[in-house]
Structure formats: structure tokens, C-alpha cells
Design an enzyme around this catalytic site. Structure first.
Site, PDB file in Angstrom:
ATOM      1  N   PRO A  86      29.492  32.245  12.271  1.00  0.00           N
ATOM      2  CA  PRO A  86      29.267  32.756  10.917  1.00  0.00           C
ATOM      3  C   PRO A  86      28.630  31.716   9.996  1.00  0.00           C
ATOM      4  O   PRO A  86      28.069  32.073   8.954  1.00  0.00           O
ATOM      5  CB  PRO A  86      30.664  33.125  10.406  1.00  0.00           C
ATOM      6  CG  PRO A  86      31.585  33.032  11.556  1.00  0.00           C
ATOM      7  CD  PRO A  86      30.910  32.276  12.660  1.00  0.00           C
ATOM      8  N   GLU A 113      39.293  30.036  16.721  1.00  0.00           N
ATOM      9  CA  GLU A 113      39.043  29.505  15.371  1.00  0.00           C
ATOM     10  C   GLU A 113      37.733  28.740  15.239  1.00  0.00           C
ATOM     11  O   GLU A 113      37.443  28.186  14.197  1.00  0.00           O
ATOM     12  CB  GLU A 113      40.203  28.593  14.952  1.00  0.00           C
ATOM     13  CG  GLU A 113      41.459  29.353  14.584  1.00  0.00           C
ATOM     14  CD  GLU A 113      41.219  30.429  13.524  1.00  0.00           C
ATOM     15  OE1 GLU A 113      40.757  30.080  12.436  1.00  0.00           O
ATOM     16  OE2 GLU A 113      41.490  31.602  13.819  1.00  0.00           O
ATOM     17  N   ARG A 150      13.648  44.430  22.750  1.00  0.00           N
ATOM     18  CA  ARG A 150      12.733  45.514  22.387  1.00  0.00           C
ATOM     19  C   ARG A 150      11.373  45.001  21.899  1.00  0.00           C
ATOM     20  O   ARG A 150      10.406  45.742  21.845  1.00  0.00           O
ATOM     21  CB  ARG A 150      13.363  46.467  21.359  1.00  0.00           C
ATOM     22  CG  ARG A 150      13.606  45.870  20.008  1.00  0.00           C
ATOM     23  CD  ARG A 150      14.354  46.848  19.105  1.00  0.00           C
ATOM     24  NE  ARG A 150      13.515  47.924  18.578  1.00  0.00           N
ATOM     25  CZ  ARG A 150      12.626  47.785  17.582  1.00  0.00           C
ATOM     26  NH1 ARG A 150      12.451  46.622  17.010  1.00  0.00           N
ATOM     27  NH2 ARG A 150      11.928  48.818  17.172  1.00  0.00           N
ATOM     28  N   ASP A 164       7.689  48.409  12.311  1.00  0.00           N
ATOM     29  CA  ASP A 164       8.857  47.912  11.602  1.00  0.00           C
ATOM     30  C   ASP A 164       8.665  46.532  10.984  1.00  0.00           C
ATOM     31  O   ASP A 164       9.570  45.995  10.392  1.00  0.00           O
ATOM     32  CB  ASP A 164      10.182  48.041  12.372  1.00  0.00           C
ATOM     33  CG  ASP A 164      10.169  47.547  13.796  1.00  0.00           C
ATOM     34  OD1 ASP A 164      10.716  48.269  14.629  1.00  0.00           O
ATOM     35  OD2 ASP A 164       9.649  46.462  14.065  1.00  0.00           O
TER      36      ASP A 164
HETATM   37  N1  ADE Z   1      31.088  34.882  15.249  1.00  0.00           N
HETATM   38  C1  ADE Z   1      31.981  35.458  14.412  1.00  0.00           C
HETATM   39  N2  ADE Z   1      31.379  36.044  13.394  1.00  0.00           N
HETATM   40  C2  ADE Z   1      30.033  35.857  13.566  1.00  0.00           C
HETATM   41  C3  ADE Z   1      28.876  36.225  12.833  1.00  0.00           C
HETATM   42  N3  ADE Z   1      28.945  36.906  11.689  1.00  0.00           N
HETATM   43  N4  ADE Z   1      27.673  35.836  13.319  1.00  0.00           N
HETATM   44  C4  ADE Z   1      27.592  35.130  14.456  1.00  0.00           C
HETATM   45  N5  ADE Z   1      28.650  34.744  15.192  1.00  0.00           N
HETATM   46  C5  ADE Z   1      29.858  35.101  14.746  1.00  0.00           C
END
Ligand code: ADE
Length: 221
Positions: A86, A113, A150, A164
Site C-alpha cells: 500500500p 503486517e 490485455r 481506452d
Molecule cells: N497489499 C495490501 N494492500 C495493497 C494495496 N492497496 N496495493 C498493493 N499491495 C497491497
């Protein structure tokens, strides 16, 4: 293209990779996808891949050793190594285009985690698929593989994805309709039945622009 995915849960990919366009892309040899359970690389006698966090804190952290050993086993000079997290760079269509030109992608899925930060020394880029936290990198890996595959020439009709994207400016799709011409009193826009292709193209472009201005003005900047 070759795509290797490092994961603790290879079974999660079944279905997504064995149906529809991803299935056909593999059968035609346009893409080869291989799943690697990095638990098989751990040197821990109890097959551990994670441990507690130095400094304290809840949750387990993935250790470097199993992932790096697995990586070194499959990495070549042509490999681009992507870590899903994330905290990575936000994933966009432009990145999918750029990655679809690569020869070999290695995608690492996290779980628990997070990772030992030292893993970053072995990766080329960190990628996030959005501002939300998933339980692991498996679903993000599926998103990358699907959106990149794709775009590989010959996987789908070229016009389908030329539409696109306008270079690196991305417009939302124009509205589309199919039969019947009238459904519950709702009619298909007249221009689409006119047979005038130039008019249809112009209308579609205007509709795409309008929708993008209304919903995602950030895409036009
Ligand atoms: N792992 C957990 N959440 C994630 C996300 N939003 N993007 C990439 N990997 C992740």
C-alpha cells in the site's frame, strides 16, 4: 512475456488465471505465468517465513531470506522486480502500458503486517493498486497481471485498448448500447443508428470527455 509471482497462497490465483482472456493469452504463448510459493525457500526448520517486529508492535513481518532466495533463483538480467505494498507508487493505466513492454516481470506479494524494509534493496519498484489496505498482495498481483496482459500485442483486438487511452491521457469510456433499440421506453441515441461513422466518433469522444470532466476531472490535468 514471462511473469513470475512470489506468494504464500498460490491457490488464490486459480480461476482468475484459468478462465477467459488470461487463459487464452497463456494458451497462445503470449504470456507465461508461474507461481512460486516462497515458503519452499525458507531455511527455518519450522518453515517460518515471518517473525515479530524489532521495536515491538502487533503482527508478523515477512523475513528477507525466503523471498530474496526465491527471487535470486528466478531473476535474470531482463527481470523487473515489483513489490506490492500500500505504500507503493499508485498504479495507473500508463504504468500498465509501460510494464506490458517488459520481457520479464517478477511480482512479490506481501502478507501479514508487511516486509522487512531491507527487501527494498532487491526490488526495482513498489506499487500500490489504491488507497486501501488488502490482506495481501495476491489480489493486487491479479490486477497487474490482468491489466498488463490485455495490452500485450495480439491478446485482444488492438482497437479495444487504443480507445481506452490517448497516449498518457486517460478518458473514461463513452456510453455503449446494444439491442433492442428501445428498452422499457428508453431509446438508443439517434446518432448511433445514423450510420455516419464520423458523427459517431465525434459523439463518442464528446461523451467520453463530458463523463471524464464530470466524474474524474483529475484525469484531464
Ligand atoms: N497489499 C495490501 N494492500 C495493497 C494495496 N492497496 N496495493 C498493493 N499491495 C497491497
Amino acid at each position: 512475456m514471462k511473469i513470475d509471482i512470489l506468494t504464500l497462497f498460490p491457490n488464490m490465483f486459480e480461476g482468475v488465471f484459468t478462465e477467459s482472456i488470461l487463459k487464452r493469452a497463456q494458451e497462445s504463448g503470449k504470456v507465461t505465468i508461474e507461481l512460486h510459493d516462497f515458503r519452499e525457500y525458507t531455511e527455518d526448520p519450522h518453515l517460518k517465513v515471518d517473525d515479530t517486529s524489532f521495536g515491538g508492535g502487533a503482527g508478523m513481518v515477512l523475513m528477507c531470506q525466503p523471498i530474496v532466495d526465491c527471487l535470486e533463483h528466478i531473476k535474470t538480467d531482463d527481470s523487473k522486480v515489483i513489490l506490492l505494498t500500500p505504500s507503493g507508487i499508485p498504479y495507473k493505466q500508463k504504468m500498465a502500458y509501460d510494464l506490458s513492454k517488459e520481457k520479464h516481470l517478477i511480482i512479490i506479494c506481501g502478507h501479514y503486517e508487511g516486509f522487512d524494509e531491507r527487501i527494498l534493496n532487491f526490488v526495482d519498484m513498489e506499487v500500490s493498486i489504491g488507497d486501501y489496505v488488502l490482506t495481501g498482495g495476491e489480489i493486487p498481483a491479479m490486477v497487474l497481471v490482468d491489466s498488463i496482459t490485455r495490452l500485450i500485442p495480439g491478446v485482444i483486438r488492438e482497437e479495444s485498448h487504443i480507445e481506452d487511452s490517448f497516449n498518457d491521457k486517460y478518458l473514461l469510456d463513452y456510453p455503449t448500447y446494444t439491442k433492442p433499440r428501445v428498452y422499457r421506453g428508453m431509446e438508443v441515441p439517434e446518432v448511433l443508428i445514423s450510420g455516419d461513422h464520423a458523427k459517431v466518433d465525434k459523439w463518442r469522444y464528446e461523451q467520453a470527455l463530458k463523463k471524464t470532466e464530470e466524474r474524474r476531472p483529475d484525469l484531464l490535468k
